[in-house]
Design a protein around this motif. Structure first.
Motif, PDB file in Angstrom:
ATOM      1  N   LEU A 122      43.280  23.315  45.931  1.00 17.12           N
ATOM      2  CA  LEU A 122      44.056  22.111  45.654  1.00 17.12           C
ATOM      3  C   LEU A 122      43.543  20.953  46.497  1.00 17.12           C
ATOM      4  CD1 LEU A 122      46.485  21.474  43.894  1.00 17.12           C
ATOM      5  CD2 LEU A 122      47.947  21.891  45.849  1.00 17.12           C
ATOM      6  N   LEU A 164      50.814  20.261  49.238  1.00 13.73           N
ATOM      7  CA  LEU A 164      52.054  20.323  48.457  1.00 13.73           C
ATOM      8  C   LEU A 164      52.610  18.929  48.206  1.00 13.73           C
ATOM      9  CD1 LEU A 164      54.017  23.299  49.969  1.00 13.73           C
ATOM     10  CD2 LEU A 164      53.073  23.105  47.691  1.00 13.73           C
ATOM     11  N   GLU A 174      46.281  29.161  48.759  1.00 15.23           N
ATOM     12  CA  GLU A 174      46.193  28.474  47.479  1.00 15.23           C
ATOM     13  C   GLU A 174      45.979  26.985  47.638  1.00 15.23           C
ATOM     14  OE1 GLU A 174      48.834  29.099  44.396  1.00 15.23           O
ATOM     15  OE2 GLU A 174      47.927  31.043  43.992  1.00 15.23           O
ATOM     16  N   SER A 175      46.250  26.489  48.840  1.00 14.70           N
ATOM     17  CA  SER A 175      46.145  25.042  48.994  1.00 14.70           C
ATOM     18  C   SER A 175      44.691  24.596  49.103  1.00 14.70           C
ATOM     19  CB  SER A 175      46.929  24.591  50.217  1.00 14.70           C
ATOM     20  OG  SER A 175      46.343  25.093  51.371  1.00 14.70           O
ATOM     21  N   HIS A 220      48.395  22.865  54.050  1.00 12.60           N
ATOM     22  CA  HIS A 220      49.300  23.364  53.031  1.00 12.60           C
ATOM     23  C   HIS A 220      50.418  22.365  52.771  1.00 12.60           C
ATOM     24  CE1 HIS A 220      52.497  26.397  51.763  1.00 12.60           C
ATOM     25  NE2 HIS A 220      51.665  26.277  50.776  1.00 12.60           N
ATOM     26  N   ARG A 269      54.806  30.844  44.813  1.00  9.08           N
ATOM     27  CA  ARG A 269      53.497  31.190  45.342  1.00  9.08           C
ATOM     28  C   ARG A 269      52.848  29.966  45.961  1.00  9.08           C
ATOM     29  NH1 ARG A 269      51.908  34.541  41.110  1.00  9.08           N
ATOM     30  NH2 ARG A 269      50.793  32.867  40.117  1.00  9.08           N
ATOM     31  N   ARG A 270      53.037  28.853  45.303  1.00  8.49           N
ATOM     32  CA  ARG A 270      52.434  27.636  45.814  1.00  8.49           C
ATOM     33  C   ARG A 270      53.050  27.264  47.163  1.00  8.49           C
ATOM     34  NH1 ARG A 270      53.633  24.693  41.635  1.00  8.49           N
ATOM     35  NH2 ARG A 270      52.102  25.612  40.274  1.00  8.49           N
ATOM     36  N   TRP A 299      50.322  17.109  45.783  1.00  8.17           N
ATOM     37  CA  TRP A 299      50.399  17.772  44.481  1.00  8.17           C
ATOM     38  C   TRP A 299      51.695  17.372  43.778  1.00  8.17           C
ATOM     39  CZ3 TRP A 299      53.881  21.421  42.631  1.00  8.17           C
ATOM     40  CH2 TRP A 299      53.524  21.996  41.423  1.00  8.17           C
TER      41      TRP A 299
END
Lengths: 420, 966
Positions: free
Chosen positions: B322, B464, B318-319, B460, B311-312, B467
């Protein structure tokens, strides 16, 4: 190939001095202003600018006492060395004018004028940088005392102590060709940079036989000046002492002659030791081109080249240059980065942000390291407080280096007469 | 049929430009588009029948062997089709349901993986009939996507198959069912109510096929049920149906009523059956989900139950949280232009892109706020000392932060990372890697950051990246605290993780050949035997090369090394390697237009200096398909001999399927199992030596050793092969299998490959080709790879290659079954013994990394994660030390690359330029270890890092040379 050091006031960005070594152009005023401006802008953003790397050149900024900004630009060396170099440069400034004058300069023009005395010292410090050119006169390290292992050090030691008693001083040392042969116990208690600077200050100008300089001690006494007195005993051998207001220079000269008269032969013998720098009783293997023995706890080193095979194509100074590069790049990275060494813990006590100047990893437990290049091999061995770096010819097998290094180190340290 | 299919239709509506002409694909010719004009009706009916017949035949055929593979495959196409973005890009991942339930650190992927994959493993290359069917099947789906404008009728046939599969489809518990679940999960009574009028023609009833429901036939809606099993949900659309044309009807809507009459699951069909004549029906629909389900590819992916990791990776939404959370860290990336700025412009006029930032752009990272300083340094420092700066270190909020510079003309990219995430050296390597990916994906940094529409994708990507880095560093901190109180900061991130090289593992030779053959077959794109008629259509793409990954290990590559490095960076930075390393995926499809450096990044001007191949109007695409723990990356080229592509070309079903088939073939012959076994065999539980039986057993007497050598008559056996001999415990030396195990366990020098070792190659009479001293190293170049195409394939090679003619004459249709290959390989897997590099009774070599910077490949020993504290200490030391050594050795390499006149100008430290080897000895809990790095310049630049015990009998040189011969 070039090293620059710039000094500016951090409040106004007024250049105080600029020194350079090597064949590059002088830094223009506008460049200097930009370098200062970048630091100032980031400071306004609460960011402290530490260093910038280019492929072979590094720029390091360091601000002292919120009043002086020093910038070093040098090629071929490491940030770590440049940081210590800047500390040494700032200490040299204190040595000459004292901390008060730097913190609260009454007049920047006056400060500039006063600091002109610093220039030869800073030039000598620049020589200690390892910028990859092969034309430096003497291979020296930034914050360690260059010393010599003369064969009869124990006799010289007692002579020196007698002389110091006469002078009523605790701090004294004997220099042979600018390398320290013996020193009083208190001399070793001085900060490594202080020792380094005092010796540089005393040997900057080689023409006079006796001198008397007012010096501040950057760590011990940044506010009250001492007298640094030096007297030449025989050619290339002089004795240094830190004194209070008395005795006068003429008196110290008289006392020197009195104390050392009986030891002239020993001094001559010690002088002959240079540039071998270690007693003839120890013989080096023919594969060894030169070595660097350092005591990283006390902060002194002996640098020597093996004269047995001087016909080798690697010329003399360059050879020692390689050892210095090896020391700065590999030994300091691996062997001296651990928290075990005393100097580092001192640093931690002293400075608020210890890790700032030390980038990268800490290698705990590293004991040996070596390089093999096409023309030569270097091997370093850490044993207790000693680090022994040896330069070998390229034909020596890698594993033999280890054995040779261990054997040579043992024989050097075993000689009780050397008293190093 | 689900919503994805309708996406496919909608998408192709866009792509097909010929609105007035009927586009039909001839049944015999792939990819050909013919204008059928007025004859369309007749033609189609015939075709439909034909298809239907063959389809039935196929179904029965398939049922006997592999069950519902094609229906499954079909649905997977449909699914990723929905993930096509407007640019034609696809980034579609579906996680395996099993990986959802299980925790991520499943310790036995070995046992699970073959089980879960086996139903998917299909009959490939087994019979020609099967292939033909596949082609037809494929064509059908393609046709469906191509001619949609007016030919609603064809969907009748389409939905016929759907009807056949429908029951299975909804029961499967796979995607569709789960879509439903996900939607019902969010259903609420509130929502916008819409009224839609649909025209219903009962006459169409039978065109949809016998088994289509009335709802599908009349309304064009695939019905589904909400969680209460009463309310009717729009679960999908029938392509060409009425509902799909109305944009108001969305997937996930609740179908409330029809002409004012309440609709539920029971009465839906009966209500519809009351409609007997052409009429308009008023439908009342209600939105139930808050967001528009199925509106974008991302969301529709998001709806499926995905593992958190997937999903990430997939969801750009979703980013955002984050990104905001990253604001408090001192990380950042900023792309600024340094010229053409006015004094009076807005504050951020020079910033083309910055990350992280708050949603309203009010807060930027510290890097962005301080960018002026770095721009100044970048601009000014070259005036002092020549080259541009590469990095700056700063101190901010009691943290050391490294900022790296990438300067491209008048633009400057800055990347900031704190020391606690990674050290300066890593920061530089990561920057280099990121820039490589961005240039590979977008041609230049300018083209990457300037268009605003890329920004969400970039957000995104960078979230990532950061993260991942922050997670790695916190993990390190955690393990350090829990395991041992390490006061010093040795980074646990692996030295080789940031190098521009893919980690290669060397499977047994037979497996290598199988992999090469499978890749070759795909790359050759030789489809002539699929059909008797000549293929008179132009191909869409040429395949430049491909590479196969198992987890994060490279199994085989047919890519030029530059492309391999770029593709590896792409997979790594997109998080795909990390994903398949940690969990198997059900399906993964990535399609992206790329600009490989080897093709001059697609610039229009030929690069005369570097003599790179110039393809006018060339376009390159990267296709990545994944399944289970394996990835197959294919680099496609359009241009030259291929057909012209439309803009923003989306992946062609045909090529995607071909890649998927290749991957599945590789899996079917047991490569994953073999690779797992190989990894397991070559992984030590810890680097600390255990005096286990294996080591003791593998010390035969010298006499036995010699005996073994003589018996096997192996020309390469110049070195004592303690392990291989030990593995040969049984006396039947004559057994081929035994001998093979012996051979593959030795460290081969890549000499003649003996004929007998491979039954399959000899059985085809083409073993001569394999004999031709092909090294295990990946063969580069399309021409070279072709030479081995006949090796182990059951299919014939392209006969037009003149040098292949003799092969063609004597090659007969192979009788070898795929299961035999699998059997063979897996039997071999039993005999995999750990590769032992150092000689002597005691293995003193703890770890090695062999980096081939030219090929972009590295070999390294595996060390299990659950090692002792001491292991992690030793490895930590190795990683840090290797990084320092690497930096030093790179300086030598850089100096050697310089031209003579440059060396005089360069300010490089002359004492550092000729260093070939650098070693460090360190002590760890009573034992001493060496870490040694060595660089080689010939025949190609390579670097080798080893960590061995001090007690090793000065065997470094010997070890090094033995490693070299691998």
């Amino acid at each position: 190939m070039t090293a620059h050091v710039l000094c500016l006031t951090s409040s106004g960005g007024i250049p105080v001095f600029v020194r350079k070594k090597g064949d590059g152009d002088m830094i223009t005023f506008s460049k200097m202003a930009s370098l200062n401006g970048v630091h100032m802008f980031l400071k306004s953003q609460n960011i402290e600018l530490l260093c910038t790397d280019m492929p072979d050149t590094n720029v390091v900024w360091k601000e002292f006492e919120d009043s002086i900004l020093l910038i070093a630009i040098a090629s071929g060396t490491t940030n770590n060395v440049l940081n210590r170099f800047l500390e040494a440069v700032f200490s040299a400034m204190i040595l000459i004018v004292g901390i008060d004058e730097i913190k609260n300069p009454r007049n920047v023009e006056r400060l500039k004028r006063d600091l002109r005395v610093c220039n030869p010292i800073i030039d000598r410090l620049l020589e200690c940088l390892d910028i990859g050119d092969r034309i430096c006169a003497k291979t020296d390290l930034v914050d360690m005392t260059d010393s010599i292992m003369s064969p009869e050090n124990h006799l010289l030691q007692s002579c020196l102590e007698g002389y110091m008693e006469c002078l009523d001083s605790l701090y004294g040392c004997l220099l042979v060709h600018g390398c320290l042969a013996v020193a009083t116990e208190s001399w070793w208690s001085l900060d490594p940079i202080e020792r380094k600077l005092l010796i540089i200050a005393a040997t900057c100008d080689g023409t006079c036989t006796a001198r008397d300089l007012p010096v501040f001690l950057p760590n011990k006494s940044p506010n009250v000046a001492f007298r640094l007195v030096s007297v030449t005993l025989v050619n290339h051998v002089e004795v240094l002492a830190l004194c209070g207001p008395t005795p006068e220079l003429a008196e110290t000269e008289r006392l020197a002659i009195q104390s050392w008269r009986s030891s002239i032969d020993i001094l001559r013998a010690a002088e002959q030791c240079y540039p071998r720098n270690f007693p003839a009783s120890v013989s080096l293997d023919s594969e060894i081109l030169g070595f660097l023995l350092a005591n990283h706890v006390i902060g002194k080193f002996v640098l020597s080249r093996n004269s047995q095979n001087s016909k080798n194509r690697v010329s003399g100074t360059h050879r020692l240059d390689i050892l210095r590069t090896f020391y700065y790049q590999a030994v300091e990275t691996f062997l001296l980065s651990g928290p075990s060494s005393n100097r580092d813990t001192e640093e931690i006590d002293k400075s608020v942000k210890p890790s700032k100047s030390k980038h990268g990893q800490v290698f705990e437990g590293a004991k040996e390291t070596y390089w093999c290049s096409e023309f030569h091999k270097c091997h370093a061995l850490k044993e207790g407080e000693y680090v022994f770096c040896v330069l070998y010819t390229s034909i020596v097998p890698t594993h033999t280096m280890r054995l040779l290094s261990q054997k040579t180190l043992k024989s050097l340290l075993a000689d009780k007469q050397v008293f190093w | 049929m689900n919503e994805a299919d309708s996406k496919q239709l909608r998408k192709s509506e866009r792509s097909v430009t010929t609105t007035d002409q009927q586009v039909v694909i001839d049944i015999n010719v792939n990819n050909q588009r013919e204008d059928n004009g007025d004859e369309e009706e007749v033609d189609e009916v015939e075709e439909d029948e034909e298809d239907e017949d063959e389809n039935d035949w196929w179904e029965s055929d398939a049922a006997s062997s592999t069950g519902s593979y094609y229906s499954d495959n079909d649905s997977s196409i449909v699914e990723w089709d929905s993930a096509i973005k407007w640019t034609g890009e696809v980034f579609y991942i579906e996680s395996l349901p099993s990986s959802l339930a299980e925790t991520r650190d499943d310790h036995s992927p070995l046992c699970r993986e073959p089980k879960s994959l086996s139903p998917e493993l299909t009959r490939r290359r087994s019979t020609r009939a099967g292939k033909l069917m596949r082609l037809i099947r494929r064509r059908e789906s393609r046709r469906c996507s191509v001619r949609n404008k007016k030919t609603r009728d064809v969907t009748g046939e389409k939905s016929h198959t759907l009807g056949a599969n429908e029951a299975k489809f909804f029961q499967r518990g796979g995607t569709t069912q789960e879509t439903t679940k996900e939607v019902t999960f969010r259903d609420s009574e509130a929502g916008e109510i819409k009224e839609v009028t649909v025209r219903i023609d009962p006459g169409k009833r039978h065109k949809m096929g016998r088994r289509a429901s009335l709802c599908e036939a009349y309304l064009g809606i695939v019905p589904g049920a909400f969680s209460d099993n009463i309310r009717v949900m729009v679960a999908g659309f029938v392509p060409g149906g009425e509902a799909i044309k109305d944009k108001n009807i969305k997937i996930g809507d609740w179908l409330r009523s029809m002409d004012g009459r309440e609709v539920n699951i029971e009465n839906l069909e009966s209500l519809l059956s009351e409609i007997l004549e052409l009429q308009n029906v008023k439908l009342e629909l209600q939105r139930v989900a808050g967001s528009e389900i199925g509106k974008t590819a991302l969301e529709s992916n998001f709806d499926k139950p995905q593992s958190p990791m997937v999903r990430r990776l997939v969801s750009e939404e979703e980013s955002h949280p984050l990104m905001e959370s990253l604001l408090k860290h001192s990380v950042g990336i900023t792309f600024i232009k340094t010229t053409g700025l006015s004094e009076t412009g807005p504050e951020l006029q020079d910033v083309l892109y910055t990350f992280p930032r708050s949603c309203d752009n009010s807060t930027q990272s510290i890097l962005c706020r301080a960018r002026g300083a770095f721009a100044t340094l970048d601009h000014m420092l070259p005036g002092i000392s020549g080259p541009r700066p590469i990095s700056t270190s700063t101190w901010f909020e009691n943290k050391l932060i490294h900022i790296s510079y990438v300067s491209k003309g008048e633009e400057l990219l800055l990347l900031a990372l704190p020391e606690k995430f990674c050290c300066l050296q890593e920061t530089l390597e990561i920057t280099e890697d990121v820039v490589r990916v961005l240039e590979f994906s977008y041609r230049t940094l300018g083209e990457c950051f300037t268009p605003k529409e890329y920004h969400s994708t970039l957000d995104h990507f960078f979230s990532l990246l950061f993260w991942r880095l922050s997670k790695e560093s916190t993990n390190v901190a955690f393990t350090n605290e829990s395991k041992n109180d390490l006061s010093y900061s040795l980074k646990a991130s692996n030295f080789h993780d940031t190098l521009p090289a893919a980690r290669f593992i060397q499977l047994p030779r037979d497996a290598q050949i199988q992999i090469d053959a499978a890749l070759n077959e795909m790359e050759a794109m030789d489809y002539r035997d699929w059909n008797e008629d000549p293929m008179d259509c132009q191909r869409l793409y040429t395949i430049l090369g491909s590479c196969l990954y198992h987890k994060d290990f490279l199994l085989g590559s047919h890519l030029p090394h530059q492309d391999l490095i770029e593709i590896h960076s792409f997979l790594r930075q997109k998080g795909l390697l990390n994903l398949i390393k940690n969990e198997p995926v059900k399906s993964l499809i990535v399609w992206k237009e790329v600009y490989p450096l080897s093709c001059n990044r697609g610039h229009l001007q030929p690069d005369v200096e570097n003599e790179k191949p110039f393809v006018p109007n060339g376009k390159w695409f990267l296709l990545v398909v994944g399944f289970g723990n394996q990835l197959l990356a294919v680099l496609l080229e359009s241009g030259g001999c291929t057909a012209e592509l439309e803009n923003n070309a989306s992946p062609d079903v045909f090529y995607v399927e071909e890649a998927q088939e290749t991957l599945k073939h590789v899996q079917k012959i047991g490569i994953p199992t073999l690779a797992e076994k190989w990894i397991a065999a070559n992984t030590r539980s810890g680097i600390e030596l255990t005096q286990d039986g294996a080591v003791n057993k593998s010390i035969p007497s010298i006499a036995e050793n010699l005996f073994g050598l003589v018996k096997s008559n192996d020309p390469r056996s110049t070195l004592p092969k303690t392990n291989s001999v030990a593995s040969k415990k049984s006396p039947e030396v004559s057994s081929i299998l035994k001998r093979r195990s012996l051979e593959q366990s030795t460290i081969s020098t890549g000499s003649v490959y003996s004929l007998q070792t491979s039954e399959d190659s000899t059985s085809q009479g083409t073993g001569a080709v394999s004999e031709a001293s092909d090294d295990v190293a990946p063969i580069l170049g399309r021409r070279a790879t072709r030479e081995r195409i006949n090796n182990t394939n059951s299919r014939q090679s392209d006969g037009s290659d003149s040098d292949m003619d003799y092969d063609r004459n004597e090659s007969q249709p192979s009788t070898m079954d795929i299961t035999d290959i699998r059997q063979n390989l897996l039997t071999q897997a039993e005999y995999i013994v750990p590769k032992k590099v150092s000689a002597g009774t005691e293995d003193t070599l703890l770890h090695y990394v062999h980096l081939d910077t030219l090929e972009g490949v590295l070999l390294s020993s595996n060390v299990g994660i659950e090692g002792s504290v001491k292991d992690s200490k030793v490895l930590g030391f190795f990683n840090s030390a290797a990084r320092v050594i690497h930096k030093l050795l790179q300086r030598t390499v850089r100096f050697e690359k310089m031209l003579n006149q440059d060396t005089d100008k360069s300010v490089i430290n002359k004492s550092l330029i000729a260093i070939k080897e650098h070693g460090v000895l360190f002590e760890c809990e009573g034992d001493t270890y060496w870490v040694v790095g060595r660089s080689y310049t010939s025949p190609q630049p390579r670097e080798l890092y080893v960590c061995y015990r001090d007690s090793a009998p000065q065997s470094l040189i010997e070890m090094a040379f033995r490693l070299n011969t691998i």
